[in-house]
Scaffold this active site. Sequence first.
Site, PDB file in Angstrom:
ATOM      1  N   ASP A 107       1.533  -1.215   0.180  1.00 40.07           N
ATOM      2  CA  ASP A 107      -0.093  -0.099  -0.319  1.00 40.07           C
ATOM      3  C   ASP A 107       0.968   1.427   0.085  1.00 40.07           C
ATOM      4  O   ASP A 107       2.000   1.639   0.321  1.00 40.07           O
ATOM      5  CB  ASP A 107      -0.292  -0.272   1.385  1.00 40.07           C
ATOM      6  CG  ASP A 107      -0.249  -0.117   2.613  1.00 40.07           C
ATOM      7  OD1 ASP A 107       1.159  -0.472   2.674  1.00 40.07           O
ATOM      8  OD2 ASP A 107      -0.524   0.774   3.654  1.00 40.07           O
ATOM      9  N   GLU A 108       0.274   2.436  -0.395  1.00 39.06           N
ATOM     10  CA  GLU A 108       0.811   3.718  -0.187  1.00 39.06           C
ATOM     11  C   GLU A 108       2.279   4.146  -0.845  1.00 39.06           C
ATOM     12  O   GLU A 108       3.267   4.346  -0.261  1.00 39.06           O
ATOM     13  CB  GLU A 108       0.821   4.184   0.743  1.00 39.06           C
ATOM     14  CG  GLU A 108      -1.220   3.970   1.811  1.00 39.06           C
ATOM     15  CD  GLU A 108      -0.440   4.782   3.323  1.00 39.06           C
ATOM     16  OE1 GLU A 108      -1.590   5.706   3.942  1.00 39.06           O
ATOM     17  OE2 GLU A 108       0.050   4.297   3.499  1.00 39.06           O
TER      18      GLU A 108
END
Length: 526
Positions: A333-334
């Site tokens: 993620d991210e």
Amino acid sequence: MRVLRRALGTLLALGAAISCTAAHGDDARPHAGRAPAPAPYERLLPRPASARAEGAPYAFGAGTVIRTGTSAPEEVRRVGELLAEQLRGPSGLPLPVVEGEEGGGIRLRLERGAGELGAEGYRLTTTPAGVTLTARTPAGLFHAGQTLRQLLPVRGPGGVPGGTVTDVPRFAYRGAMVDVARHFFPVEQVKRYVDQLAQYKINTLHVHLTDDQGWRLAADSWPRLAEYGGAGEVGGGPGGHWTKEEYRDLVAYAAERYVEVVPEIDMPGHVNAALASYGELTCDGKAPERYTGTKVGFSSLCVGKERTYEFIDQVLGELAELTPGRYLHIGGDEARATPAADYAAFMDRAQQVVARHGKTVVAWHQLASARPAPGAVLQYWGHDRTAAAEKAAVVAAGKAGHPVILSPADRAYLDMKYDAATKPGLAWAGYVPVQRSYSWDPGSYLAGLPESAVLGVEAPLWTETIATRADWELMAFPRVLGLAELGWSPASALDWPAYRLRLAAQAPRLTAQHIPYYRAPEVPWE
């Protein structure tokens, strides 16, 4: 002597029945501002698939024994011993565990042919002669024991109300996650959480072991990860890390309670602690300073270096060897510092590493925008404001055969504040009061995603603002209980007006376990 014992047993049963009747009589009188509390079988949380009150109670008292059967496997004996341990403290009773099925008491019965109960279901039957727990597997017997705990008084001996519970879970995966990377917590606190979760039939613990602020598990092949990368946390505290032995101990402890540990090594982003420990993992070979803030999306492994893949192979290999469960979580993620093409290429190779070590990949739902490997599990953490295209990618992956774990941030994230007055926590996904955290249906949450593609639900607890056990438990409880019900109970049972009463009835139990839960104003607490 036998006559005396029989008379004493009759008196105990009569006293228990009177006690239950009196309690129900009190509950039936509405207290100012709150509805009557539900009867015992209606208090169970998660709500079972079927429960029927019928007949006289069983007197749970000084003569009660736990029977595991004469030819039961050793695992059934262990379930009986653990149940006895869980009941002895609150009741003050000796509760010996004995072999044999004849006679009264609490009987554990394994029926391999009870296919209707599945891998985790059970049947609990109570008569004046005793309580019989029946399941096809030891896991089902364990869950039956947790239901029995809720039917007994919070303190002391008493009566188990007569009746039958027949119960199976809706979803196979019912999880909670804890982040020990932003703030470090010792294994003993995580074990405490395992006990708290298991009694409500949560069966998975996802542990976020690494992030920009800390690397929390020793790795023999890269020792500086824990020694240097683990010596910090948000705000500049001392941090810490777990030894391999401590991690093994946690995994074994959880397994005894039928909780599977899913470890996460986040990559290719959220890796500043690793980069600070080994500059060779950066593209320019220079190690950054350790990070104690809370921003995200600024770090990345060097996708073009072969050394990066040696690193993840060795680290994930050690982790796979330590973890008997099915899954390794690789984050994903991210990863804003990793270009999209590089991200896809990296995740291709990382997934191959996981498969090579005999595990199934779990990753955050951003993997859907790359190339999920066959069978890879996606964990969705979006919310109401998540872009439609992002949701559509997850739905498409689910339809293509990738199981989806649902952790919507504005419903399931336990670190979101309850309201503006909540001291710990964040609010980037909005406030998440208890009613909101419960009032959604995992089977129909993502439009277009069939329920058959939903592996289950998970309630993450991120710790950017959470540094103490008291804050951890305040933010988790009572919302994690609602997530437990969403994962276990049939869709037809999901009803806020009824749930709030079942939740209120847990208050004495949470208090007795010294859990500092949030007294949500929308719940008529007992």
